[in-house]
Design a protein around this motif. Structure first.
Motif, short mmCIF file in Angstrom:
data_model
loop_
_atom_site.label_atom_id
_atom_site.label_comp_id
_atom_site.label_asym_id
_atom_site.label_seq_id
_atom_site.Cartn_x
_atom_site.Cartn_y
_atom_site.Cartn_z
N SER B 6 0.84 -1.21 0.00
CA SER B 6 0.00 0.00 0.00
C SER B 6 0.87 1.25 0.00
O SER B 6 0.51 2.26 -0.60
CB SER B 6 -0.95 -0.01 1.19
OG SER B 6 -0.23 0.18 2.38
N ILE B 7 2.03 1.15 0.64
CA ILE B 7 2.95 2.30 0.61
C ILE B 7 3.44 2.52 -0.81
O ILE B 7 3.46 3.65 -1.31
CB ILE B 7 4.15 2.06 1.56
CG1 ILE B 7 3.71 2.28 3.01
CG2 ILE B 7 5.31 2.98 1.21
CD1 ILE B 7 4.79 2.03 4.00
N GLY B 10 0.65 4.04 -2.81
CA GLY B 10 0.45 5.45 -2.46
C GLY B 10 1.52 6.33 -3.07
O GLY B 10 1.23 7.38 -3.65
N THR B 11 2.78 5.86 -2.99
CA THR B 11 3.88 6.64 -3.56
C THR B 11 3.72 6.77 -5.06
O THR B 11 3.88 7.86 -5.63
CB THR B 11 5.22 5.96 -3.26
OG1 THR B 11 5.25 5.61 -1.89
CG2 THR B 11 6.37 6.88 -3.57
N PHE B 14 1.05 9.20 -5.87
CA PHE B 14 1.50 10.56 -5.58
C PHE B 14 2.42 11.08 -6.68
O PHE B 14 2.25 12.19 -7.19
CB PHE B 14 2.20 10.59 -4.22
CG PHE B 14 3.08 11.78 -4.01
CD1 PHE B 14 2.53 13.05 -3.91
CD2 PHE B 14 4.45 11.64 -3.91
CE1 PHE B 14 3.34 14.16 -3.73
CE2 PHE B 14 5.27 12.74 -3.73
CZ PHE B 14 4.71 14.00 -3.63
N VAL B 15 3.39 10.25 -7.07
CA VAL B 15 4.35 10.69 -8.10
C VAL B 15 3.63 10.91 -9.43
O VAL B 15 3.88 11.90 -10.13
CB VAL B 15 5.48 9.66 -8.25
CG1 VAL B 15 6.38 10.01 -9.44
CG2 VAL B 15 6.32 9.61 -6.99
N LEU B 17 0.50 11.75 -9.87
CA LEU B 17 -0.29 12.98 -9.72
C LEU B 17 0.62 14.20 -9.90
O LEU B 17 0.28 15.16 -10.60
CB LEU B 17 -0.93 12.98 -8.34
CG LEU B 17 -2.25 13.71 -8.17
CD1 LEU B 17 -3.32 13.05 -9.02
CD2 LEU B 17 -2.66 13.69 -6.70
N GLY B 18 1.79 14.14 -9.24
CA GLY B 18 2.74 15.25 -9.33
C GLY B 18 3.21 15.47 -10.76
O GLY B 18 3.29 16.60 -11.24
#
Lengths: 254, 157
Positions: B6-7, B10-11, B14-15, B17-18
């Motif tokens: 899950s980490i 999530g990462t 996030f990346v 999205l960025g």
């Protein structure tokens, strides 16, 4: 009096120099960690970046919204409310995005880093690692530093985009600015250099905020009080450094 | 194991999205990079006065952007300003005797170069020069002309 001033100045110079050496050591160890222990870095990108997403998005949205309101209220006096998009984009991309993201980042992730590392030091986990011939700089500090450096530009970009949509929502959907004019005016006056200025700022702030958080945690006095103080110092020094650097980078860019 | 996965997710999210946000900022908020990809040809035009014309100012024909200003400099030989324009190659049938003027978009907008089509059979191409040009309108000159006209008008009466 003069003597004390002299000694505090020498003290400052020593700390500053030590910080530079610490920075160089982090940099020197970064490539190896990126290649060999990428999992550790991913974990820290998650801690510093993904977990900061919520606060960044909420703040970005409302900062953008307030830019829409203020821009509209002031530009309407000159019948120039079509320029609200330009106004919001310039403010967000060049100044507010990088600076507010850096401040929020140091409050959300920097303090977590500093107190985590400080507590590791206070409970002698770092010394224990050294006993086992594991370098805490490489195992603990470098991944956290890199996590922050990677996260900051991404967080800033997300902040700016959400802010633009916040401004769009307020100006176009609530106040009735023409959507075509909103985007067109923005596109015709923003240049790619303006976007780069913001990205470069966010990179610099990412390095500074992560470096200071890791440094303060690593140099915390290993007591409950010392860790608390290190956490506070992280936020205060990062805020000062970021705002001074912001001024300097803007001065160079213009 | 579950937690690691899950980490990582999530990462990754996030990346992604960025990156998407960065992409949006670099492509959607600026309009000036639309030209950089396509082929262009360069022409020159000389103006008595360029006003506040800047590098990268648009070159428009009938209101559509067809090129950019690449350099504005003062030519010491002819004693007038020499402006270099790059025009997209797809517009290769602009008559050679077209007329270039420095215009202002809106009352307070920035200045751009407007081309007005001529009637020649020959077209503008790499290295050609636009002969017919019209300088930027300088507000001070307009005002002084107006005052001068009024003066002379009252003299005649």
């Amino acid at each position: 009096m003069l003597r004390e001033l002299y000694f505090s100045f020498v003290d400052f110079l020593r700390t500053f120099g030590a910080l530079q050496l610490f920075f160089l050591r982090l940099l020197a160890n970064s490539p190896a960690i990126l290649v060999r222990r990428f999992g550790l870095v991913v974990q820290q990108v998650y801690n510093a970046g993904a977990l900061s997403l919520v606060i960044i998005m909420i703040c970005g949205f409302f900062v953008g919204g307030v830019l829409g309101l203020q821009g509209y209220a002031n530009l309407a006096k000159f019948n120039a409310e079509d320029s609200v998009g330009t106004f919001a984009a310039f403010s967000l991309l060049k100044e507010l995005g990088p600076v507010i993201t850096a401040l929020l980042f140091s409050g959300r992730a920097g303090t977590a880093l500093a107190s985590e590392i400080g507590l590791m030091k206070a409970t002698e986990q770092l010394s224990a690692m050294e006993m086992m011939a594991v370098d805490p700089l490489r195992r603990i500090l470098v991944p956290r530093f890199l996590g922050g450096v990677i996260s900051m530009p991404l967080l800033t970009a997300i902040f700016s985009v959400i802010g633009l949509f916040g401004a769009h929502l307020v100006a176009v959907d609530l106040l009735g600015v023409d959507p075509g004019a909103f985007w067109q005016q923005m596109r015709s006056s923003l240049e790619i250099g303006d976007v780069w200025e913001g990205i470069i700022k966010s990179m610099v702030f990412g390095v500074v905020a992560s470096l200071l958080a890791v440094w303060e945690g690593y140099n915390a006095i290993p007591t409950a009080e010392g860790v608390g103080r290190a956490t506070t110092r992280t936020v205060v020094i990062t805020a000062i450094a970021v705002l001074i650097l912001d001024f300097m980078i803007t001065a160079i860019a213009i | 194991m579950q937690q690691t996965r899950s980490i990582e997710m999530g990462t990754g999210l996030f990346v992604l999205l960025g990156m998407a946000a960065l992409f949006f900022l670099t492509t959607q908020t600026t309009g000036s990079n639309s030209l950089s990809g396509s082929d262009t040809f360069e022409v020159t035009a000389r103006f008595d006065n360029v006003g506040s014309l800047k590098n990268r100012a648009p070159v428009r024909m009938s209101g559509v952007t067809i090129g950019r200003v690449t350099s504005v400099r003062f030519d010491p030989d002819t004693l007038v300003a020499e402006v270099k324009l790059e025009i997209e190659s797809q517009y290769d049938r602009i008559p050679e005797d077209s007329d270039a003027g420095i215009l202002t978009s809106g009352l307070l907008g920035s200045q751009y170069i407007g081309l007005q089509a001529g009637g020649s059979d020959l077209s503008l191409q790499e290295g050609s020069e636009i002969e017919f040009t019209q300088s930027a309108i300088v507000i001070e000159n307009l005002i002084s002309k107006y005052l001068f006209k009024q003066d002379s008008g009252s003299d005649e009466k």
